[in-house]
Write an enzyme that holds these catalytic residues in place. Structure first.
Site, mmCIF file in Angstrom:
data_model
loop_
_atom_site.group_PDB
_atom_site.id
_atom_site.type_symbol
_atom_site.label_atom_id
_atom_site.label_comp_id
_atom_site.label_asym_id
_atom_site.label_seq_id
_atom_site.Cartn_x
_atom_site.Cartn_y
_atom_site.Cartn_z
ATOM 1 N N HIS A 1 112.751 93.445 76.362
ATOM 2 C CA HIS A 1 112.731 92.547 77.526
ATOM 3 C C HIS A 1 112.341 93.303 78.784
ATOM 4 O O HIS A 1 111.650 92.785 79.646
ATOM 5 C CB HIS A 1 114.108 91.914 77.723
ATOM 6 C CG HIS A 1 114.189 90.550 77.128
ATOM 7 N ND1 HIS A 1 115.377 89.965 76.790
ATOM 8 C CD2 HIS A 1 113.232 89.669 76.807
ATOM 9 C CE1 HIS A 1 115.137 88.768 76.285
ATOM 10 N NE2 HIS A 1 113.846 88.571 76.289
ATOM 11 N N ARG B 1 107.655 78.445 69.386
ATOM 12 C CA ARG B 1 108.424 78.952 68.241
ATOM 13 C C ARG B 1 109.838 78.378 68.304
ATOM 14 O O ARG B 1 110.694 78.909 69.016
ATOM 15 C CB ARG B 1 108.474 80.477 68.278
ATOM 16 C CG ARG B 1 107.140 81.164 67.987
ATOM 17 C CD ARG B 1 107.301 82.668 68.111
ATOM 18 N NE ARG B 1 106.237 83.411 67.463
ATOM 19 C CZ ARG B 1 105.268 84.038 68.128
ATOM 20 N NH1 ARG B 1 105.221 83.993 69.431
ATOM 21 N NH2 ARG B 1 104.341 84.710 67.468
ATOM 22 N N ARG C 1 106.046 74.117 66.660
ATOM 23 C CA ARG C 1 106.009 74.595 65.282
ATOM 24 C C ARG C 1 107.351 74.310 64.615
ATOM 25 O O ARG C 1 108.400 74.603 65.198
ATOM 26 C CB ARG C 1 105.722 76.101 65.251
ATOM 27 C CG ARG C 1 105.705 76.653 63.834
ATOM 28 C CD ARG C 1 105.245 78.073 63.790
ATOM 29 N NE ARG C 1 106.281 78.999 64.232
ATOM 30 C CZ ARG C 1 106.108 80.320 64.257
ATOM 31 N NH1 ARG C 1 104.957 80.845 63.884
ATOM 32 N NH2 ARG C 1 107.080 81.113 64.667
ATOM 33 N N GLU D 1 98.196 81.353 57.821
ATOM 34 C CA GLU D 1 98.707 82.728 57.943
ATOM 35 C C GLU D 1 98.979 83.364 56.584
ATOM 36 O O GLU D 1 99.508 84.465 56.503
ATOM 37 C CB GLU D 1 99.942 82.777 58.840
ATOM 38 C CG GLU D 1 101.010 81.755 58.543
ATOM 39 C CD GLU D 1 102.156 81.775 59.556
ATOM 40 O OE1 GLU D 1 102.221 82.691 60.380
ATOM 41 O OE2 GLU D 1 102.985 80.858 59.498
ATOM 42 N N ASP E 1 100.917 87.287 60.619
ATOM 43 C CA ASP E 1 101.251 87.218 59.193
ATOM 44 C C ASP E 1 100.016 87.329 58.312
ATOM 45 O O ASP E 1 100.076 87.917 57.237
ATOM 46 C CB ASP E 1 102.002 85.915 58.881
ATOM 47 C CG ASP E 1 103.473 86.042 59.225
ATOM 48 O OD1 ASP E 1 104.062 87.080 58.880
ATOM 49 O OD2 ASP E 1 104.027 85.128 59.856
ATOM 50 N N ARG F 1 104.675 93.930 58.393
ATOM 51 C CA ARG F 1 104.256 94.011 59.791
ATOM 52 C C ARG F 1 105.248 94.724 60.696
ATOM 53 O O ARG F 1 104.926 95.059 61.834
ATOM 54 C CB ARG F 1 103.921 92.606 60.337
ATOM 55 C CG ARG F 1 105.100 91.724 60.608
ATOM 56 C CD ARG F 1 104.656 90.285 60.869
ATOM 57 N NE ARG F 1 105.020 89.811 62.185
ATOM 58 C CZ ARG F 1 105.015 88.533 62.543
ATOM 59 N NH1 ARG F 1 104.650 87.599 61.672
ATOM 60 N NH2 ARG F 1 105.351 88.166 63.742
ATOM 61 N N CYS G 1 96.712 81.620 67.191
ATOM 62 C CA CYS G 1 97.891 81.850 68.032
ATOM 63 C C CYS G 1 98.558 83.193 67.724
ATOM 64 O O CYS G 1 99.581 83.517 68.306
ATOM 65 C CB CYS G 1 98.886 80.704 67.899
ATOM 66 S SG CYS G 1 99.486 80.483 66.226
HETATM 67 C C1 PEP Z 1 101.564 84.711 63.313
HETATM 68 O O1 PEP Z 1 102.030 84.979 62.201
HETATM 69 O O2 PEP Z 1 100.468 85.129 63.733
HETATM 70 C C2 PEP Z 1 102.343 83.848 64.244
HETATM 71 C C3 PEP Z 1 101.835 83.434 65.382
HETATM 72 O O3 PEP Z 1 103.600 83.542 63.891
HETATM 73 P P1 PEP Z 1 104.851 84.521 64.028
HETATM 74 O O4 PEP Z 1 104.413 85.741 64.783
HETATM 75 O O5 PEP Z 1 105.897 83.726 64.720
HETATM 76 O O6 PEP Z 1 105.183 84.823 62.587
HETATM 77 MG MG MG Z 2 103.678 83.834 61.424
#
Ligand code: PEP
Ligand code: MG
Length: 578
Positions: A194, A301, A337, A438, A462, A472, A509
């Site tokens: 943060h 989210r 989402r 994704e 993802d 990741r 996104c």
């Molecule tokens: C992604 O996977 O690119 C995404 C936007 O979702 P998150 O980062 O919330 O998994």
């Molecule tokens: Mg994702």
């Protein structure tokens, strides 16, 4: 003697100034047993410390400059809310009473339990929320240890200085910005903390993760902080200072030019209109998105609504939150989402007793979990539908991998619509429904999914993880995390082409969309909708307005043909220079 220290650039920008060392030091927590008769007095001492920490934070909130780019009060509010949470206020009291031990010890035991839950989470963002717990707990510990003194006080000595600290809380950061610090340098903390997010938003240059720098830096050392490269130069010579001053002026000119872009249309230099939206985690983030001139929300989210609580929010609470988000969007579309929880992102009370899996990222998460738990999913679907009655709302399904999942989701949506109709509840009968692409299977079959959906959005975070088979959040394999891997680029291109063929919009996104190094490449692939973090919005917009799609398309084709990764990167750099 001139030397350089290397860390992680957390907030771009350059500062030149003198070091001011702030040592908060690690808090030594005493541990002792109490006489039975002293237990209730200890409980009162603990409650007083909580109240003191609350008033410290309240005082800081009042000092937030009114013109800061994002709603920093919301950060402080998060900590104030945590100071009301029974996990912080009640659980330690139970420990004090049961174990007959002191308040500092009880708070530390509870802190360790909370942090271990966050650390087990396989999500960088959520793991950094552990910092919030530490910041809040430390503020109470400081009150316990130093009785009535406010922890942070206004201090003119920060003005124009480069503050070096082991770690900083968001509250410290706000206060220091108020006092005019030139830059922040910390030994600990990551680029997603943060504090780092705040520094970016407040445009304070910052370098974090500068391990052991405390052994090299002295009070009043002359420093240059380069927040882009994550470098701190100590005792720079005149030539270096001249060079960095010039860079500072260039950066300032860039910012001035970017601010003017806020209300400009998002159109490429050759006249292609692009949609530029924002990713939002909390409804409060929407302010930052509106400030940056976002054309709506491309990713909200929702899982953050479900965090840090024993029971999931019911339909009514979700409806209120989604409707509020829609209202704040001032007529721009908001893409909500559905829950991306499960396995790696557990929340209190969800699936108690569920077995731990060895591959959580491949397990029961996102839409898979929602379909398994209609009791969790349907109230959310109903809430999203109801919110669509008031403003343009789109619903987006995460981690779709089979057509059967999509059919089941659409069945649930149809039956929720029927229920709402029968109850006389209002909703938008044409609310667009889309999915995140994704998972490689979804990208390869994007044309099939596109037949049933109103839009697609590529989640590169993802998609890269699953395509290259790298966790990741695992540092050890992070060197393989490459948005330019040909397999990733091909899947992105396939998805964009599938959308075009089926006549539906395709957005991106994932973080790749917010990294301006890739903007031209994505334009060249035919991407027309970007959803990015509010802080990245104007930089991406600037690149868009300076790009020519046709030129980018030719370069992109060359990038995609190249086999050697270093040549690909060099070509991308060349593309970004034109
Ligand atoms: C992604 O996977 O690119 C995404 C936007 O979702 P998150 O980062 O919330 O998994
Ligand atoms: Mg994702």
């Amino acid at each position: 003697m001139t030397f350089s220290l290397h860390g992680i650039g957390a907030s771009k920008g350059i500062a030149i100034g003198k070091a001011h060392i702030v040592t908060r030091g690690l808090i030594e927590v005493p541990e002792y047993t109490l006489e039975k008769s002293a237990v209730e007095k200890e409980v009162r001492r603990f409650r007083k410390a909580i109240a003191g920490a609350r008033s410290d934070l309240g005082a800081i909130k009042n000092q937030i400059p009114p013109d800061t780019a994002i709603d920093i009060a919301a950060f402080i509010d998060t900590h104030l809310l945590m100071l009301d949470d029974p996990a912080i206020t009640k659980a330690p009291i139970k420990l004090i009473r049961e174990e007959q031990r002191n308040a500092e010890w009880a708070l530390k035991v509870q802190r360790d339990a909370l942090v271990s839950v966050f650390e087990a989470m396989n999500d960088t963002y959520l793991r950094t929320r552990k910092d919030d717990i530490d910041h809040v707990v430390n503020s109470v510990q400081m009150r316990l240890l130093h009785s009535d003194k406010p922890v942070l006080r206004a201090d003119a000595s920060y003005s124009g200085k480069i503050v070096f600290a082991d770690d900083l809380t968001p509250a410290d950061t706000v206060l220091m910005q108020h006092q005019g610090v030139a830059a922040l340098v910390t030994e600990f903390g990551g680029p997603n903390s943060h504090t780092a997010i705040l520094a970016r938003s407040l445009r304070i240059p910052a370098v974090v993760g500068l391990h052991n720098a405390g052994s090299y830096l002295r009070e009043n050392d002359a420093l240059i902080v380069d927040g882009r490269q994550g470098v701190v130069l100590v005792d720079p010579d005149e030539q270096m200072v001249r060079h960095y001053k010039k860079l500072q002026r260039q950066i300032e000119r860039i910012h001035v030019a970017r601010r003017k872009l806020r209300y400009a249309p998002t159109v490429t230099a050759d006249g292609e209109t692009i949609v530029l939206q924002a990713n939002v985690e909390l409804p409060a983030d929407l302010d930052a998105a509106v400030q940056a001139g976002a054309q709506g929300v491309g990713l909200y989210r929702t899982e953050y609504l479900f965090m840090n609580r024993e029971k999931p929010p019911d339909e009514e609470e979700q409806y209120q939150a989604y409707a509020e988000l829609g209202r704040a969007g001032e007529g721009a579309p908001v893409t909500i989402r559905t829950l991306d929880l499960g396995a790696d992102k557990q929340v209190d009370g969800s699936r108690p007793g569920a077995p731990l899996t060895s591959n959580p990222a491949l397990g029961l998460r996102a839409v898979r979990l929602c379909l398994k738990e209609p009791g969790l999913f349907r109230p959310q679907l109903r809430a999203i539908l109801r919110a669509s009655a008031h403003s343009p709302v789109r619903m987006m399904i995460p981690m779709l991998s089979t057509m059967s999942e999509l059919a089941q989701v659409l069945d649930h949506v149809a039956s929720c619509r029927k229920e709402l109709d029968e109850e006389g509840q209002l909703f938008d009968k044409l609310m667009p429904i889309g999915a995140m692409i994704e998972v490689p299977a979804a990208a390869i079959c994007a044309d099939i999914f596109a037949r049933e959906l109103d839009f697609l959005s590529i989640g590169t975070n993802d998609l890269i993880q699953y395509t290259i088979a790298i966790d990741r959040v695992d540092d050890e394999v992070n060197y393989l995390y490459d948005p330019l891997h040909p397999a990733v680029l091909r899947l992105i291109q396939m998805t964009i082409q599938a959308g075009r063929k089926m006549g539906i919009p395709v957005a991106m996104c994932g973080e790749m969309a917010g990294d301006a190094r890739y903007t031209r490449l994505l334009l060249g692939m035919g991407l027309k909708e970007f959803s990015v973090h509010p802080n990245a919005l104007l930089e991406v917009k600037q690149v868009i307005t300076e790009s020519r799609v046709e030129e980018s398309r030719k370069f992109t084709q060359r990038v995609m043909r190249v086999i050697k990764s270093t040549t690909r990167t060099a070509l991308l750099e060349e593309m970004n220079r034109i």
